[in-house]
Write a protein that holds these residues in place. Structure first.
Motif, PDB file in Angstrom:
ATOM      1  N   PHE A 293      -5.849   5.207   1.068  1.00 56.19           N
ATOM      2  CA  PHE A 293      -4.443   5.369   0.734  1.00 56.19           C
ATOM      3  C   PHE A 293      -3.690   4.084   1.101  1.00 56.19           C
ATOM      4  O   PHE A 293      -4.095   3.346   1.993  1.00 56.19           O
ATOM      5  CB  PHE A 293      -3.841   6.554   1.490  1.00 56.19           C
ATOM      6  N   SER A 294      -2.565   3.856   0.454  1.00 55.76           N
ATOM      7  CA  SER A 294      -1.836   2.606   0.665  1.00 55.76           C
ATOM      8  C   SER A 294      -1.264   2.484   2.068  1.00 55.76           C
ATOM      9  O   SER A 294      -1.028   1.368   2.545  1.00 55.76           O
ATOM     10  CB  SER A 294      -0.715   2.468  -0.369  1.00 55.76           C
ATOM     11  N   ASN A 295      -1.049   3.597   2.756  1.00 56.75           N
ATOM     12  CA  ASN A 295      -0.531   3.586   4.120  1.00 56.75           C
ATOM     13  C   ASN A 295      -0.630   5.004   4.665  1.00 56.75           C
ATOM     14  O   ASN A 295      -1.216   5.881   4.032  1.00 56.75           O
ATOM     15  CB  ASN A 295       0.916   3.058   4.154  1.00 56.75           C
ATOM     16  N   GLU A 296      -0.070   5.225   5.805  1.00 54.66           N
ATOM     17  CA  GLU A 296      -0.107   6.537   6.452  1.00 54.66           C
ATOM     18  C   GLU A 296       1.267   6.803   7.040  1.00 54.66           C
ATOM     19  O   GLU A 296       1.669   6.167   8.021  1.00 54.66           O
ATOM     20  CB  GLU A 296      -1.184   6.548   7.539  1.00 54.66           C
ATOM     21  N   ASP A 297       2.009   7.721   6.425  1.00 52.76           N
ATOM     22  CA  ASP A 297       3.367   8.000   6.896  1.00 52.76           C
ATOM     23  C   ASP A 297       3.384   8.710   8.246  1.00 52.76           C
ATOM     24  O   ASP A 297       4.306   8.520   9.032  1.00 52.76           O
ATOM     25  CB  ASP A 297       4.113   8.856   5.868  1.00 52.76           C
ATOM     26  N   GLY A 298       2.386   9.546   8.491  1.00 51.75           N
ATOM     27  CA  GLY A 298       2.320  10.269   9.758  1.00 51.75           C
ATOM     28  C   GLY A 298       1.211   9.732  10.635  1.00 51.75           C
ATOM     29  O   GLY A 298       0.518   8.771  10.297  1.00 51.75           O
ATOM     30  N   GLY A 299       0.991  10.359  11.775  1.00 49.13           N
ATOM     31  CA  GLY A 299      -0.120   9.996  12.648  1.00 49.13           C
ATOM     32  C   GLY A 299      -0.078   8.555  13.094  1.00 49.13           C
ATOM     33  O   GLY A 299       0.955   8.022  13.511  1.00 49.13           O
ATOM     34  N   THR A 300      -1.216   7.872  12.988  1.00 52.31           N
ATOM     35  CA  THR A 300      -1.347   6.491  13.454  1.00 52.31           C
ATOM     36  C   THR A 300      -0.384   5.556  12.745  1.00 52.31           C
ATOM     37  O   THR A 300       0.046   4.542  13.305  1.00 52.31           O
ATOM     38  CB  THR A 300      -2.795   6.003  13.236  1.00 52.31           C
ATOM     39  N   GLY A 301      -0.015   5.896  11.522  1.00 51.14           N
ATOM     40  CA  GLY A 301       0.888   5.045  10.768  1.00 51.14           C
ATOM     41  C   GLY A 301       2.262   4.903  11.376  1.00 51.14           C
ATOM     42  O   GLY A 301       3.024   4.006  11.000  1.00 51.14           O
ATOM     43  N   ASN A 302       2.601   5.787  12.313  1.00 49.70           N
ATOM     44  CA  ASN A 302       3.897   5.671  12.972  1.00 49.70           C
ATOM     45  C   ASN A 302       3.969   4.467  13.904  1.00 49.70           C
ATOM     46  O   ASN A 302       5.056   4.098  14.348  1.00 49.70           O
ATOM     47  CB  ASN A 302       4.202   6.950  13.762  1.00 49.70           C
ATOM     48  N   ASP A 303       2.840   3.877  14.251  1.00 50.09           N
ATOM     49  CA  ASP A 303       2.806   2.684  15.103  1.00 50.09           C
ATOM     50  C   ASP A 303       1.963   1.634  14.387  1.00 50.09           C
ATOM     51  O   ASP A 303       0.757   1.517  14.623  1.00 50.09           O
ATOM     52  CB  ASP A 303       2.219   3.008  16.477  1.00 50.09           C
ATOM     53  N   PRO A 304       2.568   0.853  13.496  1.00 49.70           N
ATOM     54  CA  PRO A 304       1.783  -0.071  12.676  1.00 49.70           C
ATOM     55  C   PRO A 304       1.084  -1.160  13.475  1.00 49.70           C
ATOM     56  O   PRO A 304       0.013  -1.627  13.071  1.00 49.70           O
ATOM     57  CB  PRO A 304       2.814  -0.654  11.713  1.00 49.70           C
ATOM     58  N   GLY A 305       1.655  -1.591  14.601  1.00 48.92           N
ATOM     59  CA  GLY A 305       0.975  -2.585  15.430  1.00 48.92           C
ATOM     60  C   GLY A 305      -0.307  -2.032  16.014  1.00 48.92           C
ATOM     61  O   GLY A 305      -1.350  -2.709  16.039  1.00 48.92           O
ATOM     62  N   TYR A 306      -0.265  -0.796  16.473  1.00 54.85           N
ATOM     63  CA  TYR A 306      -1.446  -0.106  17.005  1.00 54.85           C
ATOM     64  C   TYR A 306      -2.495   0.071  15.909  1.00 54.85           C
ATOM     65  O   TYR A 306      -3.690  -0.156  16.124  1.00 54.85           O
ATOM     66  CB  TYR A 306      -1.014   1.243  17.563  1.00 54.85           C
ATOM     67  N   LEU A 307      -2.037   0.463  14.707  1.00 59.54           N
ATOM     68  CA  LEU A 307      -2.962   0.648  13.587  1.00 59.54           C
ATOM     69  C   LEU A 307      -3.681  -0.659  13.261  1.00 59.54           C
ATOM     70  O   LEU A 307      -4.902  -0.669  13.025  1.00 59.54           O
ATOM     71  CB  LEU A 307      -2.182   1.142  12.367  1.00 59.54           C
ATOM     72  N   GLN A 308      -2.964  -1.772  13.295  1.00 62.62           N
ATOM     73  CA  GLN A 308      -3.559  -3.066  12.987  1.00 62.62           C
ATOM     74  C   GLN A 308      -4.587  -3.464  14.038  1.00 62.62           C
ATOM     75  O   GLN A 308      -5.658  -4.002  13.717  1.00 62.62           O
ATOM     76  CB  GLN A 308      -2.451  -4.122  12.892  1.00 62.62           C
ATOM     77  N   ALA A 309      -4.287  -3.190  15.303  1.00 63.93           N
ATOM     78  CA  ALA A 309      -5.203  -3.558  16.381  1.00 63.93           C
ATOM     79  C   ALA A 309      -6.450  -2.680  16.400  1.00 63.93           C
ATOM     80  O   ALA A 309      -7.572  -3.177  16.593  1.00 63.93           O
ATOM     81  CB  ALA A 309      -4.479  -3.470  17.731  1.00 63.93           C
ATOM     82  N   ARG A 310      -6.273  -1.385  16.188  1.00 62.85           N
ATOM     83  CA  ARG A 310      -7.389  -0.445  16.324  1.00 62.85           C
ATOM     84  C   ARG A 310      -8.245  -0.335  15.061  1.00 62.85           C
ATOM     85  O   ARG A 310      -9.415   0.030  15.143  1.00 62.85           O
ATOM     86  CB  ARG A 310      -6.839   0.932  16.679  1.00 62.85           C
ATOM     87  N   TRP A 311      -7.650  -0.643  13.895  1.00 64.78           N
ATOM     88  CA  TRP A 311      -8.372  -0.432  12.649  1.00 64.78           C
ATOM     89  C   TRP A 311      -8.408  -1.668  11.756  1.00 64.78           C
ATOM     90  O   TRP A 311      -9.116  -1.681  10.749  1.00 64.78           O
ATOM     91  CB  TRP A 311      -7.767   0.747  11.873  1.00 64.78           C
ATOM     92  N   GLY A 312      -7.618  -2.671  12.072  1.00 58.76           N
ATOM     93  CA  GLY A 312      -7.660  -3.904  11.303  1.00 58.76           C
ATOM     94  C   GLY A 312      -7.143  -3.785   9.889  1.00 58.76           C
ATOM     95  O   GLY A 312      -7.586  -4.497   8.989  1.00 58.76           O
ATOM     96  N   ARG A 313      -6.151  -2.916   9.672  1.00 60.02           N
ATOM     97  CA  ARG A 313      -5.617  -2.701   8.317  1.00 60.02           C
ATOM     98  C   ARG A 313      -4.350  -1.865   8.424  1.00 60.02           C
ATOM     99  O   ARG A 313      -4.072  -1.241   9.457  1.00 60.02           O
ATOM    100  CB  ARG A 313      -6.628  -1.957   7.443  1.00 60.02           C
TER     101      ARG A 313
END
Length: 574
Positions: A293-313
Motif C-alpha cells: 500500500f502507498s502508506n499506512e494511515d493507522g498503526g505504525t504509519g502514525n510515526d513516520p520516523g519510526y516507520l522509516q527506521a524500523r522498516w526502511g520505507r
C-alpha cells in the motif's frame, strides 16, 4: 478484382497464415521467451502492414479507441454504474461470435487477426471525463487468467497535491468490473492487473475514466501502452499463483475519506506471492499473497520516523491471504487464512470468484476482512485485482519489491509530503521524517541468539537486542549517522533479511560514504545478553533527484558477531 476485394482477399490470406503459425506454437508463458518475441515482432509487423489489429497468441484484442464504445458504459451518467461482485458471467460472451463481440466493442474485427504472446492495443488513447469507454474485443484461445499491462499517466494528477491525487480507471470484462486502476501521476507508470478467469471465446474489455472515483483535479488519462494476455493453467497441475490471487475491495472507513479513499490514501500499489513446501506434506505447497500500500494511515504509519527506521520505507506491506495447495494445485479445504484486524491470522470463510478469494481492507493499518459488506458489495467503492504472479524468493526482504517498481518510492514520498509528515527543514540529527531522498536504504541479513539474561518478565516487550546501521561520510568521518537515531526500540528486531534506512545530510551521494557499520542496540535498559550475527549487506542504495532508486549499491558478505563487549563492526569501506 476491385481494390476493396483485393484488400479483403489479402487480409484473409494473412489471417489464415497467422492462425496457422499460432496453432503450431506451443502455449507460451507470460513473457513468451526469446523465440516467441521474435515471432511476435514478425507477425505484428505483418499484421500492421495489412492494416489488421495487433493481437495475441492466447488472446486476440481488437481496439475500438475512445469514443467508439457502442453499448459500453456511460461515464457521464448520473451516479456510478453498478459494481457487482457476482461471479463473472463470461459464458455468454465466450459463446458470442467474433463479429458480434467486435460490434459490441465498436470495431469491425478482421477475421483471425492473430499474433504474438500478448494482445497489443492501438495506442496512445486519451480518456476524458464524460468520454465513452475504450473498448477491445479480446479472444481467449483457451480458458485462463486474463492479465492486462497498462502504461498510463494522468495529465494534471499529482499524488502530492490535495484534490489532484489520481485518476481512476475502471476496467470491465463483459460489462462486469474486473479491477480499478489508480493512476497517481502525470508521467506514465506501467502497472499489471488481472482480469479474472476468462473462458475460451471472445470477451469485451472496456476501460473508463471513472469520474466519481477520480480526484477532482484529474480530468484525463493517456494510455501509452496496453497489452492483454490469457495465461493458461499450468499443465503440471502445480501451484498457479494467478488463479488464487485475492480480490481486494478498497477501504471505505469514514474517518479516512469514505467510499473512494483509496484514490488518495493507502492505495494498493503492487501484489506478489511467495511459495514454500508445506511442512510434513510431500507435494503440497503453501502460497502466500502480499500487497504493498502507498502508506499506512493507522498503526505504525502514525510515526513516520519510526516507520522509516524500523522498516526502511513509507509504504505499508502486508500479507493478506495464504492457502495450502495439494499436488494437483487445488486449495486444501480448511487451509485458507487471512491477516485480519490486530494482525490476527484468521480462517477464511468468505466467498470466492472463480477461485479468487474476496477480501476487503477494513482497518486504518490495512488489515483485511473476509466479509465484504456495505457499498463495496455491489453499488460502489473500489476494487483491486493486482497481478500477483511475481514471486518474492524465499528469505528475501519484502522491501526489495519496491526496487523492482521504483515508482513506488515516488508515490509513498508524495503521500508523505501531502500529509505533512516530512520535517520542513531537513536535519540528519533529528528523528523526524526527512525528504526521502536523504536516506540510505539498507537491507542486512542477521540472526539473534536467545536471551541469556532472564529479563523478559521484568520488562516485557523490551527484552531484546536489536541492530542498527551506521554510516560515516568521507567529509566528516567523526560523525556516525544511525538508522535508529539513538532511540531505544527503533533498531531492527526481526531477523533474516531486514530493511532499514539511515538519514544523511541533504545532497549526500553514495560516493560520499566512507564506512557502513552495524551496531548492537538493546531495546531497553535491561540487556538480555543476546548476540547478533550479521552475514550480509544485500543492498544499500539511495534515491536520485526524481525519487527513484539511483544507480549503484553497496554490498557485503561475511560474518561478524556483535556482543555486549564488542557491539560494533565496520562492514563496508567503499
Amino acid at each position: 478484382m476491385t481494390t476493396v476485394a483485393r484488400t479483403w482477399w489479402a487480409r484473409a490470406v494473412l489471417a489464415l497464415l497467422v492462425v496457422v503459425l499460432i496453432a503450431d506454437t506451443p502455449g507460451s508463458d507470460v513473457t513468451g521467451g526469446a523465440d516467441g518475441a521474435v515471432q511476435a515482432a514478425h507477425i505484428t509487423r505483418a499484421a500492421q502492414a495489412a492494416g489488421t489489429v495487433v493481437a495475441g497468441g492466447d488472446a486476440v484484442a481488437v481496439s475500438s479507441g475512445a469514443g467508439a464504445g457502442a453499448g459500453g458504459l456511460d461515464a457521464g451518467a448520473a451516479g456510478r454504474y453498478p459494481r457487482t461482485t457476482a461471479v463473472r458471467a463470461a459464458g455468454a460472451a465466450a459463446g458470442a461470435g467474433t463479429g458480434e463481440a467486435a460490434a459490441r466493442a465498436g470495431h469491425a474485427l478482421d477475421a483471425g487477426s492473430d499474433a504474438g504472446p500478448d494482445a497489443v492495443a492501438e495506442v496512445p488513447v486519451t480518456l476524458a471525463r464524460g468520454s465513452s469507454p475504450y473498448s477491445l474485443a479480446v479472444q481467449a484461445r483457451r480458458d485462463g487468467e486474463g492479465v492486462a499491462e497498462v502504461t498510463a499517466g494522468a495529465p494534471g494528477a499529482d499524488w502530492a497535491v490535495p484534490g489532484a491525487e489520481s485518476a481512476v480507471l475502471a476496467i470491465t470484462v463483459d460489462g462486469v468490473l474486473a479491477t480499478d486502476l489508480v493512476v497517481p501521476a502525470a508521467h506514465p507508470i506501467t502497472r499489471r492487473v488481472q482480469l479474472g478467469r476468462l473462458r475460451a471465446g471472445v470477451h469485451t474489455l472496456e476501460i473508463t475514466l471513472d469520474e466519481r472515483a477520480s480526484s477532482a483535479g484529474a480530468r484525463t488519462v493517456v494510455i501509452d501502452e496496453l497489452s492483454v494476455s490469457v495465461v493458461a493453467p499450468r499443465a503440471s497441475g502445480g501451484p498457479d499463483p494467478l488463479a488464487y490471487a485475492p480480490i481486494l475491495y478498497g477501504r471505505s472507513l469514514p474517518e479516512y475519506g469514505g467510499l473512494f479513499q483509496n484514490n488518495h490514501t493507502d492505495t494498493p500499489l503492487l501484489a506478489w506471492h511467495t511459495q514454500a513446501p508445506a511442512a510434513g506434506r510431500p507435494g503440497h505447497t503453501v502460497l502466500e499473497y502480499s500487497v504493498m500500500f502507498s502508506n499506512e494511515d493507522g498503526g505504525t504509519g502514525n510515526d513516520p520516523g519510526y516507520l522509516q527506521a524500523r522498516w526502511g520505507r513509507q509504504t505499508d506491506i502486508e500479507w493478506v491471504y495464504r492457502a495450502e495447495l495439494d499436488a494437483a494445485g487445488s486449495v486444501v479445504p480448511g487451509s485458507a487464512v487471512y491477516q485480519g484486524p490486530d494482525h490476527a491470522t484468521l480462517p477464511f470463510t468468505g466467498r470466492y470468484e472463480d477461485g479468487h478469494p474476496v477480501l476487503r481492507t477494513c482497518t486504518g493499518n490495512n488489515m483485511v476482512c473476509d466479509t465484504v459488506a456495505g457499498p463495496s458489495a455491489g453499488t460502489g467503492g473500489m476494487r483491486f485485482l493486482l497481478a500477483a504472479d511475481q514471486e518474492l524468493a524465499a528469505g528475501e526482504a519484502r522491501e526489495r519489491m519496491m526496487d523492482t517498481a521504483g515508482w513506488t518510492y515516488q508515490v509513498s514520498a508524495a503521500e508523505a509530503r501531502r500529509e505533512e509528515k516530512i520535517e520542513p527543514v531537513a536535519s540528519a540529527y533529528t528523528p523526524a521524517l526527512s525528504d526521502l531522498r536523504n536516506y540510505l536504504y539498507v537491507v542486512i541479513r542477521k540472526t539473534t541468539s536467545a536471551p541469556v539474561v532472564p529479563v523478559a518478565s521484568a520488562v516485557p516487550g523490551l527484552a531484546w537486542a536489536g541492530t542498527t546501521v551506521g554510516v560515516r561520510l568521507a567529509g566528516d568521518p567523526d560523525v556516525l549517522y544511525r538508522s535508529d537515531h539513538m532511540i531505544p526500540g527503533w533498531s531492527l528486531q526481526r531477523d533474516g533479511a531486514a530493511a532499514t534506512a539511515v538519514e544523511l545530510p541533504p545532497g549526500t551521494k553514495l560516493a560520499d560514504i566512507a564506512t557502513l557499520e552495524v551496531l548492537r542496540a538493546p531495546a531497553g535498559v535491561a540487556d538480555p545478553g543476546s548476540t547478533v550475527t550479521v552475514t550480509g549487506v544485500e543492498r544499500a542504495i539511495m534515491l536520485d533527484a526524481d525519487g527513484l532508486p539511483a544507480p549503484g549499491s553497496l554490498t557485503w558478505s561475511g560474518r561478524v558477531t556483535l556482543t555486549a563487549s564488542e557491539p560494533g563492526a565496520v562492514l563496508v569501506r567503499p
